[in-house]
Design a protein around this motif. Structure first.
Motif, PDB file in Angstrom:
ATOM      1  N   HIS A   1      -9.116   1.187  -2.707  1.00 16.46           N
ATOM      2  CA  HIS A   1      -9.215   1.459  -3.327  1.00 16.46           C
ATOM      3  C   HIS A   1      -7.644   1.661  -4.547  1.00 16.46           C
ATOM      4  O   HIS A   1      -7.714   2.263  -5.801  1.00 16.46           O
ATOM      5  CB  HIS A   1     -10.266   2.755  -3.971  1.00 16.46           C
ATOM      6  N   MET A   2      -6.438   0.946  -4.525  1.00 22.67           N
ATOM      7  CA  MET A   2      -5.530   1.040  -5.568  1.00 22.67           C
ATOM      8  C   MET A   2      -5.493  -0.197  -6.507  1.00 22.67           C
ATOM      9  O   MET A   2      -5.557  -1.284  -6.338  1.00 22.67           O
ATOM     10  CB  MET A   2      -4.505   0.518  -3.860  1.00 22.67           C
ATOM     11  N   ASN A   3      -5.506   1.008  -7.342  1.00 17.56           N
ATOM     12  CA  ASN A   3      -5.638  -0.023  -9.051  1.00 17.56           C
ATOM     13  C   ASN A   3      -4.307  -0.082  -9.502  1.00 17.56           C
ATOM     14  O   ASN A   3      -4.550  -0.439 -10.478  1.00 17.56           O
ATOM     15  CB  ASN A   3      -6.902   0.047  -9.977  1.00 17.56           C
ATOM     16  N   ASN A   4      -3.222   0.067  -8.393  1.00 19.39           N
ATOM     17  CA  ASN A   4      -2.150   0.051  -9.326  1.00 19.39           C
ATOM     18  C   ASN A   4      -0.821  -0.962  -9.198  1.00 19.39           C
ATOM     19  O   ASN A   4       0.517  -0.381  -9.332  1.00 19.39           O
ATOM     20  CB  ASN A   4      -1.684   1.615  -9.151  1.00 19.39           C
ATOM     21  N   VAL A   5      -1.915  -2.010  -8.657  1.00 20.14           N
ATOM     22  CA  VAL A   5      -0.954  -2.751  -8.146  1.00 20.14           C
ATOM     23  C   VAL A   5      -0.969  -4.178  -8.750  1.00 20.14           C
ATOM     24  O   VAL A   5      -2.469  -4.187  -8.554  1.00 20.14           O
ATOM     25  CB  VAL A   5      -1.129  -2.776  -6.415  1.00 20.14           C
ATOM     26  N   VAL A   6      -0.265  -4.646  -9.240  1.00 21.46           N
ATOM     27  CA  VAL A   6       0.093  -6.544 -10.058  1.00 21.46           C
ATOM     28  C   VAL A   6       0.252  -7.008  -8.405  1.00 21.46           C
ATOM     29  O   VAL A   6       1.557  -6.588  -7.760  1.00 21.46           O
ATOM     30  CB  VAL A   6      -0.048  -6.463 -11.207  1.00 21.46           C
ATOM     31  N   VAL A   7      -0.689  -8.497  -7.810  1.00 22.33           N
ATOM     32  CA  VAL A   7       0.220  -9.242  -7.211  1.00 22.33           C
ATOM     33  C   VAL A   7       0.523 -10.559  -8.015  1.00 22.33           C
ATOM     34  O   VAL A   7      -0.488 -10.849  -8.289  1.00 22.33           O
ATOM     35  CB  VAL A   7      -0.657  -9.281  -6.179  1.00 22.33           C
TER      36      VAL A   7
ATOM     37  N   LEU B   1       0.919  -1.356   0.024  1.00 21.30           N
ATOM     38  CA  LEU B   1       0.356   0.105  -0.522  1.00 21.30           C
ATOM     39  C   LEU B   1       0.976   1.229  -0.182  1.00 21.30           C
ATOM     40  O   LEU B   1       0.428   2.232  -0.496  1.00 21.30           O
ATOM     41  CB  LEU B   1      -0.974   0.066   0.921  1.00 21.30           C
ATOM     42  N   MET B   2       2.264   0.884   0.886  1.00 20.73           N
ATOM     43  CA  MET B   2       3.272   2.253   0.894  1.00 20.73           C
ATOM     44  C   MET B   2       2.646   2.672  -0.734  1.00 20.73           C
ATOM     45  O   MET B   2       3.521   4.128  -0.898  1.00 20.73           O
ATOM     46  CB  MET B   2       3.788   2.174   2.155  1.00 20.73           C
ATOM     47  N   ALA B   3       3.631   1.848  -1.265  1.00 19.43           N
ATOM     48  CA  ALA B   3       4.365   1.500  -2.937  1.00 19.43           C
ATOM     49  C   ALA B   3       4.074   2.420  -3.467  1.00 19.43           C
ATOM     50  O   ALA B   3       3.659   3.318  -4.419  1.00 19.43           O
ATOM     51  CB  ALA B   3       4.486   0.890  -2.995  1.00 19.43           C
ATOM     52  N   ALA B   4       2.479   1.784  -3.879  1.00 19.62           N
ATOM     53  CA  ALA B   4       1.145   2.526  -4.138  1.00 19.62           C
ATOM     54  C   ALA B   4       1.098   3.929  -4.383  1.00 19.62           C
ATOM     55  O   ALA B   4       0.549   4.391  -4.906  1.00 19.62           O
ATOM     56  CB  ALA B   4      -0.239   1.355  -4.247  1.00 19.62           C
ATOM     57  N   HIS B   5       0.809   4.407  -3.009  1.00 18.38           N
ATOM     58  CA  HIS B   5       0.152   5.907  -2.520  1.00 18.38           C
ATOM     59  C   HIS B   5       1.914   6.473  -2.931  1.00 18.38           C
ATOM     60  O   HIS B   5       1.989   7.275  -3.568  1.00 18.38           O
ATOM     61  CB  HIS B   5       0.165   5.347  -0.689  1.00 18.38           C
ATOM     62  N   PHE B   6       3.212   5.585  -3.167  1.00 17.33           N
ATOM     63  CA  PHE B   6       4.294   5.918  -3.331  1.00 17.33           C
ATOM     64  C   PHE B   6       4.342   6.625  -4.626  1.00 17.33           C
ATOM     65  O   PHE B   6       4.859   7.978  -5.681  1.00 17.33           O
ATOM     66  CB  PHE B   6       5.210   5.808  -2.671  1.00 17.33           C
ATOM     67  N   VAL B   7       3.234   5.603  -5.672  1.00 18.83           N
ATOM     68  CA  VAL B   7       4.381   5.910  -6.965  1.00 18.83           C
ATOM     69  C   VAL B   7       2.785   6.905  -7.491  1.00 18.83           C
ATOM     70  O   VAL B   7       2.843   6.907  -8.927  1.00 18.83           O
ATOM     71  CB  VAL B   7       4.253   4.726  -7.846  1.00 18.83           C
ATOM     72  N   GLY B   8       1.304   6.908  -6.705  1.00 20.52           N
ATOM     73  CA  GLY B   8       0.758   7.729  -7.364  1.00 20.52           C
ATOM     74  C   GLY B   8       0.198   6.739  -8.396  1.00 20.52           C
ATOM     75  O   GLY B   8       0.338   5.705  -9.058  1.00 20.52           O
ATOM     76  N   PRO B   9      -1.086   7.387  -8.977  1.00 19.40           N
ATOM     77  CA  PRO B   9      -2.048   7.006 -10.042  1.00 19.40           C
ATOM     78  C   PRO B   9      -1.465   5.772 -11.273  1.00 19.40           C
ATOM     79  O   PRO B   9      -1.824   5.403 -11.596  1.00 19.40           O
ATOM     80  CB  PRO B   9      -3.610   7.448  -9.882  1.00 19.40           C
ATOM     81  N   CYS B  10      -0.447   7.455 -11.272  1.00 23.13           N
ATOM     82  CA  CYS B  10       0.169   7.209 -12.386  1.00 23.13           C
ATOM     83  C   CYS B  10       1.893   5.780 -12.834  1.00 23.13           C
ATOM     84  O   CYS B  10       1.300   5.501 -13.798  1.00 23.13           O
ATOM     85  CB  CYS B  10       0.652   8.540 -13.538  1.00 23.13           C
TER      86      CYS B  10
ATOM     87  N   ARG C   1      -3.694 -13.899  -0.941  1.00 24.62           N
ATOM     88  CA  ARG C   1      -5.671 -13.137   0.265  1.00 24.62           C
ATOM     89  C   ARG C   1      -5.588 -11.584   0.788  1.00 24.62           C
ATOM     90  O   ARG C   1      -6.503 -10.956  -0.053  1.00 24.62           O
ATOM     91  CB  ARG C   1      -6.626 -14.082   0.436  1.00 24.62           C
ATOM     92  N   TRP C   2      -4.759 -11.348   1.778  1.00 25.24           N
ATOM     93  CA  TRP C   2      -5.215 -10.698   2.537  1.00 25.24           C
ATOM     94  C   TRP C   2      -4.906  -9.233   1.755  1.00 25.24           C
ATOM     95  O   TRP C   2      -4.742  -8.232   1.880  1.00 25.24           O
ATOM     96  CB  TRP C   2      -3.844 -10.437   3.413  1.00 25.24           C
ATOM     97  N   LEU C   3      -3.765  -9.157   0.812  1.00 24.20           N
ATOM     98  CA  LEU C   3      -2.558  -7.539   0.025  1.00 24.20           C
ATOM     99  C   LEU C   3      -3.434  -7.422  -0.454  1.00 24.20           C
ATOM    100  O   LEU C   3      -4.001  -6.186  -0.698  1.00 24.20           O
ATOM    101  CB  LEU C   3      -1.423  -8.386  -0.695  1.00 24.20           C
ATOM    102  N   GLN C   4      -4.482  -8.828  -1.451  1.00 26.80           N
ATOM    103  CA  GLN C   4      -5.554  -8.318  -2.339  1.00 26.80           C
ATOM    104  C   GLN C   4      -6.435  -7.278  -1.828  1.00 26.80           C
ATOM    105  O   GLN C   4      -7.299  -6.743  -2.577  1.00 26.80           O
ATOM    106  CB  GLN C   4      -6.016  -9.603  -3.277  1.00 26.80           C
ATOM    107  N   LYS C   5      -7.386  -8.014  -0.578  1.00 26.90           N
ATOM    108  CA  LYS C   5      -8.334  -7.076   0.115  1.00 26.90           C
ATOM    109  C   LYS C   5      -7.349  -6.038   0.981  1.00 26.90           C
ATOM    110  O   LYS C   5      -8.693  -4.955   0.400  1.00 26.90           O
ATOM    111  CB  LYS C   5      -8.579  -8.110   0.793  1.00 26.90           C
ATOM    112  N   HIS C   6      -6.665  -6.491   0.573  1.00 26.53           N
ATOM    113  CA  HIS C   6      -6.185  -4.581   1.968  1.00 26.53           C
ATOM    114  C   HIS C   6      -6.323  -3.065  -0.201  1.00 26.53           C
ATOM    115  O   HIS C   6      -6.792  -2.049   0.039  1.00 26.53           O
ATOM    116  CB  HIS C   6      -4.717  -4.177   2.140  1.00 26.53           C
TER     117      HIS C   6
END
Length: 161
Positions: free
Chosen positions: A34-40, A1-10, A24-29
């Protein structure tokens, strides 16, 4: 989550997590926030591709590669992910894999040479730190301790320092 916030929506984050429960926990968080910029990816980063024995632990955060593992996980290299366009070349890497950090670095040598990402590195002890320093020094990187932390480092390419 921190990395997703750090890089921003782009920006784009690729998270490698070998434990199904943690995935599963990471996907849920990510969903909750509402983080759409992460692929797990449910894989382990390693020095070679294949399969590893993985020892799960009750806390799920200290699970690790072990000859006596409780389950088998697929292993990938950072170099393979980048070369196959499974993930974009990284600007930053965060590596915290319970003492196997040098294995991950060995599987990322071409990526580190070609793209020179900054690395946030946890080393989990003196032997691991020494192994990581050796790999990174050969690749033209320098490690700096993060103030106040014994086993936490930032590694940067000498050409960028």
């Amino acid at each position: 989550l921190m990395a997703a916030h750090f890089v921003g929506p782009c920006g784009h984050v690729v998270a490698l997590e070998p434990l199904p429960e943690n995935t599963r926990w990471l996907q849920k968080h990510l969903e909750i926030n509402h983080m759409n910029n992460v692929v797990v990816e449910e894989v382990a980063a390693w020095s070679t591709t294949g399969y590893l024995q993985f020892m799960g632990t009750p806390d799920r955060v200290t699970s690790h590669v072990s000859q006596h593992g409780t389950h088998t996980v697929r292993a990938v290299t950072i170099d393979g992910l980048v070369a196959n366009n499974d993930c974009p070349p990284p600007d930053h890497l965060k590596i915290d894999v319970e003492g196997a950090e040098s294995h991950v670095l060995q599987g990322a040598t071409e990526t580190l040479k070609d793209w020179q990402p900054t690395i946030f590195l946890a080393t989990h002890g003196d032997e691991c730190e020494s192994e990581c320093r050796e790999v990174l020094d050969d690749l033209g990187y320098v490690m700096h301790a993060i103030d106040g932390y014994k086993d936490e480092f930032i590694a940067e390419s000498r050409s960028r320092v």
